[in-house]
Design an enzyme around this catalytic site. Sequence first.
Site, PDB file in Angstrom:
ATOM      1  CB  CYS A 113      -2.779  -5.864   0.762  1.00  0.00           C
ATOM      2  SG  CYS A 113      -3.012  -4.082   0.757  1.00  0.00           S
ATOM      3  CG  HIS A 248       0.963  -6.793   2.470  1.00  0.00           C
ATOM      4  ND1 HIS A 248       1.329  -6.048   1.375  1.00  0.00           N
ATOM      5  CD2 HIS A 248       0.006  -6.079   3.116  1.00  0.00           C
ATOM      6  CE1 HIS A 248       0.621  -4.935   1.363  1.00  0.00           C
ATOM      7  NE2 HIS A 248      -0.184  -4.923   2.406  1.00  0.00           N
ATOM      8  CG  ASN A 278       0.360  -1.309   1.885  1.00  0.00           C
ATOM      9  OD1 ASN A 278       0.488  -2.054   0.921  1.00  0.00           O
ATOM     10  ND2 ASN A 278      -0.614  -1.429   2.766  1.00  0.00           N
TER      11      ASN A 278
HETATM   12  N1  ACO Z   1       0.311  12.261  10.928  1.00  0.00           N
HETATM   13  C1  ACO Z   1       0.120  12.718  12.179  1.00  0.00           C
HETATM   14  N2  ACO Z   1      -0.896  12.306  12.961  1.00  0.00           N
HETATM   15  C2  ACO Z   1      -1.734  11.389  12.450  1.00  0.00           C
HETATM   16  C3  ACO Z   1      -1.586  10.870  11.150  1.00  0.00           C
HETATM   17  C4  ACO Z   1      -0.519  11.351  10.385  1.00  0.00           C
HETATM   18  N3  ACO Z   1      -0.270  10.912   9.138  1.00  0.00           N
HETATM   19  N4  ACO Z   1      -2.569   9.975  10.932  1.00  0.00           N
HETATM   20  C5  ACO Z   1      -3.311   9.911  12.038  1.00  0.00           C
HETATM   21  N5  ACO Z   1      -2.815  10.778  12.958  1.00  0.00           N
HETATM   22  C6  ACO Z   1      -3.312  11.016  14.304  1.00  0.00           C
HETATM   23  C7  ACO Z   1      -4.755  10.663  14.468  1.00  0.00           C
HETATM   24  O1  ACO Z   1      -5.591  11.717  14.026  1.00  0.00           O
HETATM   25  C8  ACO Z   1      -4.859  10.419  15.949  1.00  0.00           C
HETATM   26  O2  ACO Z   1      -4.939  11.672  16.589  1.00  0.00           O
HETATM   27  P1  ACO Z   1      -5.887  11.877  17.892  1.00  0.00           P
HETATM   28  O3  ACO Z   1      -5.308  10.959  18.923  1.00  0.00           O
HETATM   29  O4  ACO Z   1      -5.711  13.316  18.192  1.00  0.00           O
HETATM   30  O5  ACO Z   1      -7.263  11.487  17.453  1.00  0.00           O
HETATM   31  C9  ACO Z   1      -3.501   9.817  16.307  1.00  0.00           C
HETATM   32  O6  ACO Z   1      -2.621  10.163  15.216  1.00  0.00           O
HETATM   33  C10 ACO Z   1      -3.536   8.306  16.483  1.00  0.00           C
HETATM   34  O7  ACO Z   1      -4.237   7.733  15.381  1.00  0.00           O
HETATM   35  P2  ACO Z   1      -4.484   6.176  15.256  1.00  0.00           P
HETATM   36  O8  ACO Z   1      -5.224   5.903  14.000  1.00  0.00           O
HETATM   37  O9  ACO Z   1      -5.084   5.675  16.536  1.00  0.00           O
HETATM   38  O10 ACO Z   1      -2.979   5.692  15.146  1.00  0.00           O
HETATM   39  P3  ACO Z   1      -2.406   4.229  15.098  1.00  0.00           P
HETATM   40  O11 ACO Z   1      -1.361   4.075  16.105  1.00  0.00           O
HETATM   41  O12 ACO Z   1      -3.499   3.200  15.053  1.00  0.00           O
HETATM   42  O13 ACO Z   1      -1.658   4.200  13.687  1.00  0.00           O
HETATM   43  C11 ACO Z   1      -2.011   3.398  11.435  1.00  0.00           C
HETATM   44  C12 ACO Z   1      -2.403   4.400  12.506  1.00  0.00           C
HETATM   45  C13 ACO Z   1      -0.550   3.613  11.080  1.00  0.00           C
HETATM   46  C14 ACO Z   1      -2.887   3.581  10.211  1.00  0.00           C
HETATM   47  C15 ACO Z   1      -2.191   1.971  12.001  1.00  0.00           C
HETATM   48  O14 ACO Z   1      -3.446   1.820  12.574  1.00  0.00           O
HETATM   49  C16 ACO Z   1      -1.998   0.921  10.958  1.00  0.00           C
HETATM   50  O15 ACO Z   1      -0.918   0.738  10.434  1.00  0.00           O
HETATM   51  N6  ACO Z   1      -3.040   0.159  10.643  1.00  0.00           N
HETATM   52  C17 ACO Z   1      -2.943  -0.879   9.647  1.00  0.00           C
HETATM   53  C18 ACO Z   1      -3.510  -0.353   8.429  1.00  0.00           C
HETATM   54  C19 ACO Z   1      -2.770  -0.751   7.192  1.00  0.00           C
HETATM   55  O16 ACO Z   1      -1.581  -0.904   7.155  1.00  0.00           O
HETATM   56  N7  ACO Z   1      -3.542  -0.893   6.157  1.00  0.00           N
HETATM   57  C20 ACO Z   1      -3.007  -1.149   4.880  1.00  0.00           C
HETATM   58  C21 ACO Z   1      -3.892  -2.004   4.100  1.00  0.00           C
HETATM   59  S1  ACO Z   1      -4.283  -3.465   4.946  1.00  0.00           S
HETATM   60  C22 ACO Z   1      -2.904  -4.214   5.052  1.00  0.00           C
HETATM   61  O17 ACO Z   1      -2.094  -4.011   4.203  1.00  0.00           O
HETATM   62  C23 ACO Z   1      -2.692  -5.075   6.189  1.00  0.00           C
END
Ligand code: ACO
Length: 321
Positions: A113, A248, A278
Amino acid sequence: MIRAVLRGTGSALPKQVVTNADLAGKVDTSDEWIVERTGIRQRYIAGEGESTSTLATDAARAAMEAAGFEPGSVDLIVLATATPDNTFPATATKVQHALGCNGGIAFDLAAVCTGFLYALGVADSMLRTGMAKRALVIGAETFSRIVDWEDRTTCVLFGDGAGAFALEAVEVAEDGPGVLATRLHADGEHGPLLYVDGGPSTTQTVGKLRMKGREVFRHAVVNLSEVLLEVLEGAGISAADLDWVVPHQANARILDATARKLDLPAEKIIKTVDQHANTSAASVPLAFDIAVKDGRIKPGDLVMLEGMGGGFTWGASLLRV
Ligand code: ACO
């Protein structure tokens, strides 16, 4: 002094739009969850006949035309991608051939990224030191082909697309246009938080994307804030001097949190993550091109570009348009 001056931009998207509702029909997710956690509403997904090289070629051609560059005058193509058409040859050489820019330098660069920031930094150095005169710097990806479509925690986050800058080495005054400063970083310690579980030299497969999203999120906000400050301090300016920030486009919450940390007003942040999701290395030049086309980014504007991704890698670049 010689600087790499931006002469034109371009972008390209696949034909097919996939909404959150479409995804909810395939994995256990909902439009509400995706919008609340990421800000994403839809993404573009490559179909038959579309690949990283076709998207890159379309974006680069548009940038070349906007710049008024004849294909034969382009002597450098740097293509940032983590999803090349083939392991080799470099996808950049396919793009070079398709555009008719044969004979100059063409290579791919992998920093996921942060790829576009790395590619811009490398091209800027090569233009300033006289290794090339006219460059196409491209970010192009088809992440839809490496995501695990059964993993709801990652498949909802990514999309396909491409963006490109056409740059030229030009003698300018101190207060003139061009790339003013770039800072790039990497820390391999965090590789296991965001990676692809395959490759030619390990599994002999392409592999699928794996990510510990919550931890990536935490690092992203810290690293991006630090590198933005580093570039601002290096250039002797403050965040208030910026006309635009083109980040990004990973997650609207990362964009908002980084902006808050630096006291940047939300209206100065170019945000396209809702439309494109993304697109990894493509996201910065794609968002930049959208903001040029809709008249927000104009000649003379001071613009900060920033990104963070797998590796971890991260970086920022300051540009006077
Ligand atoms: N739909 C519904 N529920 C979901 C989904 C989905 N697509 N994905 C995860 N869940 C659930 C999980 O299973 C979890 O359930 P649980 O509480 O019963 O265990 C709950 O939602 C919360 O999951 P988390 O992973 O804790 O959610 P979070 O608020 O952290 O959001 C996310 C997740 C969106 C991935 C976030 O952490 C994020 O954006 N991280 C950055 C990652 C990123 O953008 N990476 C891209 C590459 S790196 C970069 O570009 C910077």
